[in-house]
Design an enzyme around this catalytic site. Structure first.
Site, PDB file in Angstrom:
ATOM      1  CB  ILE A  49      -1.042  -0.049   1.288  1.00 60.82           C
ATOM      2  CG1 ILE A  49      -1.735  -1.048   1.060  1.00 60.82           C
ATOM      3  CG2 ILE A  49      -1.604   1.227   1.292  1.00 60.82           C
ATOM      4  CD1 ILE A  49      -2.566  -1.372   2.484  1.00 60.82           C
ATOM      5  CG  ASP A 102     -27.424  28.014 -14.689  1.00 58.52           C
ATOM      6  OD1 ASP A 102     -28.155  27.684 -15.543  1.00 58.52           O
ATOM      7  OD2 ASP A 102     -27.106  29.444 -14.402  1.00 58.52           O
ATOM      8  CG  ASP A 111     -25.620  33.389 -14.628  1.00 55.72           C
ATOM      9  OD1 ASP A 111     -26.370  32.616 -14.740  1.00 55.72           O
ATOM     10  OD2 ASP A 111     -25.124  34.387 -15.277  1.00 55.72           O
ATOM     11  CD  GLU A 145       2.507   2.557   3.484  1.00 53.59           C
ATOM     12  OE1 GLU A 145       2.465   1.236   3.945  1.00 53.59           O
ATOM     13  OE2 GLU A 145       3.120   3.110   2.725  1.00 53.59           O
ATOM     14  CG  ASP A 183     -26.074  30.437 -18.477  1.00 54.14           C
ATOM     15  OD1 ASP A 183     -27.131  30.239 -19.354  1.00 54.14           O
ATOM     16  OD2 ASP A 183     -26.019  31.201 -17.807  1.00 54.14           O
TER      17      ASP A 183
END
Length: 917
Positions: A284, A659, A655, A286, A328
């Site tokens: 693993i 949305d 915005d 770490e 948008d």
């Protein structure tokens, strides 16, 4: 709001809601309805508690395995190992917890947008009440500047307009009326007789009957979608989860193999357990979660310098995986500031008007002629009319220019300023004064004012729809002279002249058509000289026999840099799709202008068409759609889900409140930092500090570079893990029942975190590859180990593990101590990794990349080697790690031999072009 109130007449609305326009609701009825409908507030879902968030971090498989390793180490007397692993766990958990703890804000922002107070009619009187006490059936007074406290059916409108941009995406305030609408399938933006909670009244007054409160409003519906929209994992999170689970399976498999071999040889259980701990630690990486977080944080810092603020670190890499950007229109692709783009005078001349937004900097550029706008009497007179027949106010505060009032009217004032006409000066010291105003109404489709000029004469300044102005016209101003025109017949809405002015009418009509094809909002201007007797006449009489001066084509223009940004996306294989609440023609015109629509095969789909499609049909057409117009929040959510179903990695920009659900659902939600609502910002993963689409492209570049560097790091880290595991496995396979461990758990931890971790971290700032923005984007299901990376990790890891085992085995056979042999194996693996780090920098071979272009890496390698030598040669290092100082000849031999796996395998790949080597 489930009932289609916009199709109901005022009378039926009043009847259905059991109210009265004269008296409103009684106190008794209000109490009943409050019990029935509850408070007019948005309901907030409880977020996770601190303890729940903390517990959630331990679900990471890597953390789980490390925890088991720490516990076993503690109970078997390996206290230093247990403490070291425990510290690693704490660091990883704290970082992940803090990132998640900073979320959970979206609903609070929605609640903050609600109006605090409202004026309603109760028991026959107007009273001010807290907005939360409003109930369906209340008669609400609407005035300029109000934030609507509930959804209402407009029953009275006096020049009433409401800014619904945050809810619908419309860039212009919507003029409201009380008449019922026949079409029951229109979107919010076309519901002219409705008002919606949280929208702002920009002008006029009116009355409305409350038809929806709290979660039954349109914004409440959005809030409900936000609460029930599942936030998807980013592609990187999915890949990291897969890596973690794979490592867990590998670790358990290797431990099982070693246990079987140990039992076969009759080894004591304690030795088998110690070996299992070593292998678990070896298998693993770490430091992987910590280093990934650090690399992403460094990328986040670079992004901020490019005006992109990442709220969630995982979102940074996601940008590099993006295959489609759903953008948008208003404020992102466009400037969100109405601007006069073209001008036409009655002499038949056109000008293109340059500039940006409401800034007065710009000019009238002649098109197919050489006349300056200031030399055109009709153009200058037209700008005077457009400025004086205007309810908006131009405000300049230092370098900042804004407009107070209707943005379209403000655009006319700014255009006049570009020609040298200042509204404030004209009315203060310029000799002009307004005598009387006749405001715009939907019946006349025009507005007019009586003006007194600097000679004390009066004239009527008129502005309105081009067809209406022509119907009321008696002539055109051509080169400063009035040319008479009397219509003799009508075709459609436009008058056709049968006299010498006919050519001017044809030219005028052509200009209207030209502006319409460019999706420009067109306004005509004219004037009429007035006598003293005229001042006493009704304005409807005065608005006849007007002299036409010209036309102005107005729109919210694309940002200047957007075209290049869309082209960059296209070259990088990233599709840009416009999703807007605006009209299809306007959206399509802008999409063609900026390169989103590139061929006849690119489709424009409207919200009403989406309503007729099922999800399967939507998924089928999505790859060919360039523009979705007149869409609702539900449509945006469906579109994002359809893209994801097609294995696209979808970024969504926005915005407004409308949305928010799509921003939350998208793989990466990109919110506007300047014009964006708090709701959008809290729902997004990335905030554009400059509201600029081109910033997204810069962020995509950064995301791709970060992904490359993470792959380099993971290659380096996992190669080290394969080497550590394999050296122990080789020992078990070839040394029989008298096996001795070549590496201790603490040595493995040191390699993972220091000797390998530090240089690998420097890969996070490696310069970008030359073909970075020329590659096709990665698909959602593409693995970290694609393009034979997994095979290279295994082959090189086995080679390094083999070299380390050979060093260990040689020392043991030479009669050296077990600690000395372990030190030889340790040094060999450390230097193998330091050599390999230079090969990890490239997806080809190390011979193709200049080793001196990453000075941070050179420094990290030098520091890592120095620290590792300290472990071998210092008293503290020898005490903690059980090492012994190597002789000079052995150290040099190990250093040179450690280069062989990298140099030989890289040379073989360079010569044979075999990818998996």
């Amino acid at each position: 709001m489930t009932k289609k109130w916009f199709t109901e007449t005022v009378a039926s609305t009043v009847s259905n809601l059991g109210t009265s326009t004269e008296n409103g609701l009684s106190s008794e009825e209000v109490k009943k309805r409050q019990e029935q409908f509850g408070s007019n507030e948005l309901q907030e879902q409880a977020g996770k508690t601190v303890l729940e968030l903390l517990a959630h971090q331990f679900k990471n498989p890597l953390i789980f395995i490390l925890g088991i390793g720490a516990i076993v180490s503690f109970f078997t007397g390996h206290l230093i190992d247990a403490v070291a692993i425990g510290v690693i766990i704490v660091i990883n958990v704290v970082i992940a917890f803090w990132q998640e703890f900073k979320a959970q804000k979206g609903m609070e922002a929605l609640r903050d947008m609600a109006a605090p107070m409202a004026q309603v009619r109760r028991n026959g009187e107007w009273v001010d009440i807290p907005a939360r006490e409003i109930v369906p059936g209340d008669v609400l007074k609407i005035s300029t500047g109000d934030i609507l406290a509930a959804d209402v059916r407009i029953i009275e409108a006096n020049r009433l307009s409401i800014d619904e941009a945050a809810l619908t995406g419309e860039s212009e305030p919507v003029n409201k009326k009380a008449d019922a609408l026949e079409d029951g399938h229109i979107g919010l933006g076309d519901q002219k007789n409705m008002g919606f909670m949280t929208t702002m009244v920009t002008s006029g007054t009116g009355l409305g009957i409350v038809v929806g409160t709290g979660m039954q409003t349109e914004v409440g519906h959005i809030a409900d979608m936000m609460a029930n929209t599942e936030e998807t994992k980013t592609p990187m999170q999915e890949r990291m989860d897969l890596i973690a689970k794979s490592l867990m399976v590998v670790a358990l498999g290797v431990v099982a193999v070693v246990c079987v071999i140990g039992l076969y040889h009759g080894m004591p259980w304690l030795e088998i357990l110690n070996t299992g701990i070593s292998l678990s630690v070896a298998a693993i990486p770490e430091g992987l979660p910590t280093v990934v977080t650090i690399v992403l944080t460094m990328g986040s810092t670079r992004m901020v310098k490019s005006n992109a603020l990442a709220k969630q670190l995982a979102a940074i890499e996601t940008l590099g995986s993006t295959t489609v950007i759903c953008s948008d229109k208003t404020g992102t692709l466009t400037q969100n500031q109405m601007q006069v783009m073209k001008a036409y005078d009655a002499s038949g001349r056109y000008w293109e008007v340059s500039g940006k937004g409401f800034s007065p900097e710009g000019e009238f550029k002649p098109l197919s002629h050489s006349t300056d706008a200031k030399d055109s009497p009709e153009m200058m007179k037209g700008l005077v009319v457009a400025t004086l027949c205007n309810d908006s106010e131009y405000i300049q505060d230092g370098d900042k220019s804004t407009v107070r009032g209707n943005p379209t009217e403000g655009a006319l004032i700014v255009a006049a300023a570009k020609a040298g006409l200042q509204q404030a000066e004209m009315l203060s010291s310029g000799g002009y004064s307004i005598v009387e105003k006749f405001p715009f109404d939907s019946g006349r489709k025009m507005a007019s004012v009586i003006v007194k000029d600097l000679q004390g004469k009066h004239f009527l300044a008129i502005k309105g729809a081009p067809d209406v102005v022509l119907r009321n016209a008696s002539g055109f101003m051509v080169n400063g002279e009035v040319v008479a025109h009397q219509p003799t017949s009508m075709e459609g809405n436009l008058a056709v002249a049968a006299n010498p002015a006919e050519e001017m009418v044809v030219s005028y009509e052509a200009a209207i058509q030209d502006f319409a094809e460019q999706a420009l909002r067109t306004l005509a201007v004219g004037f009429r000289e007035l006598s003293e007797d005229d001042l006493k006449r009704d304005h409807t009489e005065l608005e006849q026999d007007v002299t036409i001066l010209g036309l102005y084509g107005i729109m919210d223009p694309p940002r200047p840099e957007v075209r290049a940004a869309v082209d960059s996306c296209y070259d990088a294989g990233v599709r840009t799709v416009m999703i807007t609440g605006d009209h299809a023609l306007t959206a399509a015109a802008i999409a063609r202008d900026i390169g989103i629509i590139r061929s006849e095969e690119d489709l424009v789909v409207t919200g009403s068409q989406l309503d007729d499609m099922d999800d399967e049909e939507l998924r089928r057409i999505c790859p060919n759609v360039a523009v979705f117009a007149r869409v609702t929040p539900e449509h945006k959510l469906r579109i994002v889900q359809a893209q994801q179903y097609n294995n696209e990695v979808a970024a969504m920009t926005g915005d407004g409140v409308n949305d928010a659900p799509a921003l939350r659902r998208a793989d990466i939600g990109v919110a506007m930092g300047i014009t964006g609502t708090s709701v959008a910002k809290d729902s997004g993963d990335l905030i554009l500090l400059d509201d600029n689409f081109s910033t997204i492209v810069k962020a995509v570049r950064q995301g791709r570079q970060i992904f490359d560097n993470l792959r380099k790091f993971i290659r380096q880290a996992l190669t080290a893990n394969v080497g550590e595991v394999s050296v122990i496995l080789f020992a078990f396979l070839f040394m029989g029942p008298e096996v001795a461990l070549p590496l201790t758990p603490l040595m493995i931890l040191w390699i993972n975190l220091v000797s390998d971790g530090l240089p690998a971290l420097a890969l996070g700032v490696d310069p970008e590859e030359k073909d970075l923005m020329e590659r096709k984007p990665r698909k959602r299901n593409e693995s970290f180990f694609s393009d034979h990376l997994g095979t290279r990790i295994v082959i090189r890891g086995l080679a390094q593990g083999g070299m380390s085992f050979l060093a260990f085995n040689w020392a043991m056979n030479a009669g050296l101590s077990a600690n000395y042999a372990q030190t030889m194996a340790f040094a060999m693996l450390v230097f193998c990794q330091l050599w390999h780090i230079f090969d990890s920098r490239s997806f080809s071979t190390l011979f193709r990349k200049n080793p001196f272009t990453n000075k941070s890496l050179l420094g990290a390698v030098a520091l890592s080697a120095t620290l590792s030598l300290g472990v071998i040669y210092t008293g503290v290092g020898q005490f903690i790690f059980s090492t012994e100082g190597l002789s000079g000849s052995h150290l040099i031999t190990v250093f040179l031999a450690a280069s062989l796996p990298t140099l030989v395998l890289s040379g073989l790949k360079e010569v044979t072009k075999i990818k998996f080597v």
